[in-house]
Design a protein around this motif. Sequence first.
Motif, PDB file in Angstrom:
ATOM      1  N   ALA A 164       0.877  -1.171  -0.156  1.00 48.97           N
ATOM      2  CA  ALA A 164       0.285  -0.190  -0.004  1.00 48.97           C
ATOM      3  C   ALA A 164       0.988   1.481  -0.519  1.00 48.97           C
ATOM      4  CB  ALA A 164      -1.130   0.513   1.947  1.00 48.97           C
ATOM      5  N   VAL A 165       0.143   2.395  -0.732  1.00 49.84           N
ATOM      6  CA  VAL A 165       1.234   3.556  -1.025  1.00 49.84           C
ATOM      7  C   VAL A 165       0.340   4.652   0.339  1.00 49.84           C
ATOM      8  CG1 VAL A 165       2.078   5.860  -2.236  1.00 49.84           C
ATOM      9  CG2 VAL A 165       1.558   3.114  -3.124  1.00 49.84           C
ATOM     10  N   THR A 166       0.887   5.712   1.670  1.00 48.64           N
ATOM     11  CA  THR A 166      -0.007   5.560   2.187  1.00 48.64           C
ATOM     12  C   THR A 166       0.827   6.945   2.540  1.00 48.64           C
ATOM     13  OG1 THR A 166       1.127   4.655   4.596  1.00 48.64           O
ATOM     14  CG2 THR A 166      -1.098   4.250   3.226  1.00 48.64           C
ATOM     15  N   SER A 167       0.700   8.153   3.261  1.00 53.58           N
ATOM     16  CA  SER A 167       0.585   9.197   3.986  1.00 53.58           C
ATOM     17  C   SER A 167       1.827   8.922   5.623  1.00 53.58           C
ATOM     18  CB  SER A 167       0.309  10.349   3.755  1.00 53.58           C
ATOM     19  OG  SER A 167      -0.650  10.029   4.698  1.00 53.58           O
ATOM     20  N   ALA A 168       2.747   9.637   5.478  1.00 53.63           N
ATOM     21  CA  ALA A 168       3.019   9.352   7.502  1.00 53.63           C
ATOM     22  C   ALA A 168       1.813   9.267   7.927  1.00 53.63           C
ATOM     23  CB  ALA A 168       4.035  10.253   7.278  1.00 53.63           C
ATOM     24  N   LYS A 169       0.668  10.637   7.694  1.00 47.99           N
ATOM     25  CA  LYS A 169       0.090  11.067   8.838  1.00 47.99           C
ATOM     26  C   LYS A 169      -1.139   9.328   9.302  1.00 47.99           C
ATOM     27  CE  LYS A 169      -4.655  13.624   8.721  1.00 47.99           C
ATOM     28  NZ  LYS A 169      -5.103  14.292   7.989  1.00 47.99           N
ATOM     29  N   ASP A 170      -1.246   8.580   8.329  1.00 47.93           N
ATOM     30  CA  ASP A 170      -2.573   7.558   8.167  1.00 47.93           C
ATOM     31  C   ASP A 170      -1.361   6.504   8.203  1.00 47.93           C
ATOM     32  OD1 ASP A 170      -4.391   8.808   6.461  1.00 47.93           O
ATOM     33  OD2 ASP A 170      -3.796   8.083   4.906  1.00 47.93           O
ATOM     34  N   ARG A 171      -0.253   6.442   7.974  1.00 47.54           N
ATOM     35  CA  ARG A 171       0.577   5.088   9.029  1.00 47.54           C
ATOM     36  C   ARG A 171       1.185   5.249  10.798  1.00 47.54           C
ATOM     37  NH1 ARG A 171       3.716   5.888   3.881  1.00 47.54           N
ATOM     38  NH2 ARG A 171       5.573   7.054   5.498  1.00 47.54           N
ATOM     39  N   ASN A 172       0.622   6.384  10.828  1.00 47.89           N
ATOM     40  CA  ASN A 172       0.462   7.003  12.468  1.00 47.89           C
ATOM     41  C   ASN A 172      -1.051   7.484  12.866  1.00 47.89           C
ATOM     42  OD1 ASN A 172       3.678   6.632  12.351  1.00 47.89           O
ATOM     43  ND2 ASN A 172       4.274   8.845  10.834  1.00 47.89           N
ATOM     44  N   ALA A 173      -1.345   6.985  11.738  1.00 46.86           N
ATOM     45  CA  ALA A 173      -2.930   7.204  13.252  1.00 46.86           C
ATOM     46  C   ALA A 173      -2.743   5.961  14.135  1.00 46.86           C
ATOM     47  CB  ALA A 173      -3.793   7.528  12.187  1.00 46.86           C
ATOM     48  N   PRO A 174      -4.022   6.429  15.073  1.00 48.70           N
ATOM     49  CA  PRO A 174      -4.147   5.357  16.533  1.00 48.70           C
ATOM     50  C   PRO A 174      -5.109   4.948  15.508  1.00 48.70           C
ATOM     51  CG  PRO A 174      -5.429   8.225  16.493  1.00 48.70           C
ATOM     52  CD  PRO A 174      -4.288   7.923  15.609  1.00 48.70           C
ATOM     53  N   ARG A 175      -4.878   3.461  17.184  1.00 50.43           N
ATOM     54  CA  ARG A 175      -6.171   2.683  16.658  1.00 50.43           C
ATOM     55  C   ARG A 175      -7.346   3.031  17.162  1.00 50.43           C
ATOM     56  NH1 ARG A 175      -0.919   1.581  13.852  1.00 50.43           N
ATOM     57  NH2 ARG A 175      -0.475  -0.197  13.931  1.00 50.43           N
ATOM     58  N   LEU A 176      -8.058   2.144  16.883  1.00 49.27           N
ATOM     59  CA  LEU A 176      -9.906   2.191  17.032  1.00 49.27           C
ATOM     60  C   LEU A 176      -9.464   2.608  18.568  1.00 49.27           C
ATOM     61  CD1 LEU A 176     -12.952   2.561  16.267  1.00 49.27           C
ATOM     62  CD2 LEU A 176     -13.174   0.641  16.431  1.00 49.27           C
ATOM     63  N   ALA A 177      -8.821   1.377  19.087  1.00 54.14           N
ATOM     64  CA  ALA A 177      -8.907   1.534  20.696  1.00 54.14           C
ATOM     65  C   ALA A 177      -8.337   2.745  21.697  1.00 54.14           C
ATOM     66  CB  ALA A 177      -8.574   0.546  21.289  1.00 54.14           C
ATOM     67  N   GLU A 178      -7.422   3.907  20.702  1.00 57.36           N
ATOM     68  CA  GLU A 178      -6.867   4.190  21.513  1.00 57.36           C
ATOM     69  C   GLU A 178      -7.996   6.104  20.797  1.00 57.36           C
ATOM     70  OE1 GLU A 178      -2.212   2.345  20.175  1.00 57.36           O
ATOM     71  OE2 GLU A 178      -3.287   3.978  18.846  1.00 57.36           O
ATOM     72  N   LEU A 179      -8.787   6.158  20.206  1.00 57.01           N
ATOM     73  CA  LEU A 179      -9.679   6.638  20.062  1.00 57.01           C
ATOM     74  C   LEU A 179     -10.722   7.391  21.134  1.00 57.01           C
ATOM     75  CD1 LEU A 179      -9.517   8.863  17.325  1.00 57.01           C
ATOM     76  CD2 LEU A 179     -12.201   7.231  16.550  1.00 57.01           C
ATOM     77  N   PRO A 180     -10.113   8.572  21.219  1.00 58.23           N
ATOM     78  CA  PRO A 180     -10.929   9.401  22.543  1.00 58.23           C
ATOM     79  C   PRO A 180     -12.532   9.659  21.950  1.00 58.23           C
ATOM     80  CG  PRO A 180      -9.801  11.038  21.331  1.00 58.23           C
ATOM     81  CD  PRO A 180      -9.249   9.610  20.814  1.00 58.23           C
ATOM     82  N   GLU A 181     -13.492   9.220  23.211  1.00 57.92           N
ATOM     83  CA  GLU A 181     -14.827   9.157  22.369  1.00 57.92           C
ATOM     84  C   GLU A 181     -15.380  10.286  21.673  1.00 57.92           C
ATOM     85  OE1 GLU A 181     -19.085   9.390  24.905  1.00 57.92           O
ATOM     86  OE2 GLU A 181     -17.509   7.548  25.158  1.00 57.92           O
ATOM     87  N   LEU A 182     -15.600  10.624  21.103  1.00 58.98           N
ATOM     88  CA  LEU A 182     -15.416  11.748  19.594  1.00 58.98           C
ATOM     89  C   LEU A 182     -17.212  12.327  19.307  1.00 58.98           C
ATOM     90  CD1 LEU A 182     -12.662  12.368  17.966  1.00 58.98           C
ATOM     91  CD2 LEU A 182     -12.467  13.095  20.317  1.00 58.98           C
ATOM     92  N   PHE A 183     -17.646  10.966  19.801  1.00 59.25           N
ATOM     93  CA  PHE A 183     -19.345  11.022  18.728  1.00 59.25           C
ATOM     94  C   PHE A 183     -19.681  10.010  19.684  1.00 59.25           C
ATOM     95  CE2 PHE A 183     -16.192  11.916  15.642  1.00 59.25           C
ATOM     96  CZ  PHE A 183     -17.566  12.407  14.390  1.00 59.25           C
ATOM     97  N   ARG A 184     -20.884  10.577  19.812  1.00 63.04           N
ATOM     98  CA  ARG A 184     -21.475   9.764  20.815  1.00 63.04           C
ATOM     99  C   ARG A 184     -23.019   9.303  19.878  1.00 63.04           C
ATOM    100  NH1 ARG A 184     -20.862   6.226  24.473  1.00 63.04           N
ATOM    101  NH2 ARG A 184     -22.123   5.873  25.771  1.00 63.04           N
ATOM    102  N   HIS A 185     -23.176   8.001  19.481  1.00 58.83           N
ATOM    103  CA  HIS A 185     -25.020   7.379  18.842  1.00 58.83           C
ATOM    104  C   HIS A 185     -25.767   8.161  19.703  1.00 58.83           C
ATOM    105  CE1 HIS A 185     -27.388   4.506  17.756  1.00 58.83           C
ATOM    106  NE2 HIS A 185     -27.279   4.861  16.310  1.00 58.83           N
ATOM    107  N   ALA A 186     -26.716   8.604  19.015  1.00 60.24           N
ATOM    108  CA  ALA A 186     -27.938   9.003  19.470  1.00 60.24           C
ATOM    109  C   ALA A 186     -28.825   7.544  19.580  1.00 60.24           C
ATOM    110  CB  ALA A 186     -28.365  10.306  18.560  1.00 60.24           C
ATOM    111  N   SER A 187     -29.280   7.000  20.441  1.00 60.32           N
ATOM    112  CA  SER A 187     -29.752   6.248  21.408  1.00 60.32           C
ATOM    113  C   SER A 187     -31.776   6.772  20.546  1.00 60.32           C
ATOM    114  CB  SER A 187     -30.004   5.555  22.863  1.00 60.32           C
ATOM    115  OG  SER A 187     -28.149   5.101  21.916  1.00 60.32           O
TER     116      SER A 187
END
Length: 187
Positions: A164-187
């Motif tokens: 794959a051809v990727t950017s440094a930004k995309d190669r170093n992005a956090p994993r899903l488990a490391e992502l803070p809670e930015l969005f909340r599902h509207a129940s």
Amino acid sequence: MERFGPFDDAFLIEPKRFGDERGWFEEVWNESRFQSLVGVSPRFVQDNASRSKAAGTVRGLHFQSPPMAQAKLVRCPRGAIYDVIVDIRHGSPTFGQWAGATLTEENGRQLWVPRGFAHGFATMAPDSEIAYKVDNPYSAEHDGGIFWNDPAIGIRWPFDTDAAVTSAKDRNAPRLAELPELFRHAS
């Protein structure tokens, strides 16, 4: 039009094409038709486009966080892409799940990506272009992403991911488990 993957609010849209010996005509955006099909009427404020030289180029998985979150209407006017979304809304029954579809200049498909989803794509042909409308302008301060090949998500990309051809930004992005809670599902 059909619901996309396991998501209630993401849609794969196939506009009607009218062809003859000269080629074809297609209406790529019609607000009232979109409203009747999808149930929302976004106010698009920006059109974006990119071109990738090599097949196997990956861009994503990107999103913008609130209050600058974006919904997108994505299409591929040249070449072919494998377009992917991942639900990143905490509390969603589909949190962390993904869906992908092939968008090409031939099939004319479009993907409606709601807010709260990470979006990315891989080119499947050289010199592929992507064009998309967004309902909020770009904000560097709210720009975010998750690693495009996170094993916890398990996206099945249709090519050799080692090449794959990727950017440094995309190669170093956090994993899903490391992502803070930015969005909340509207129940």
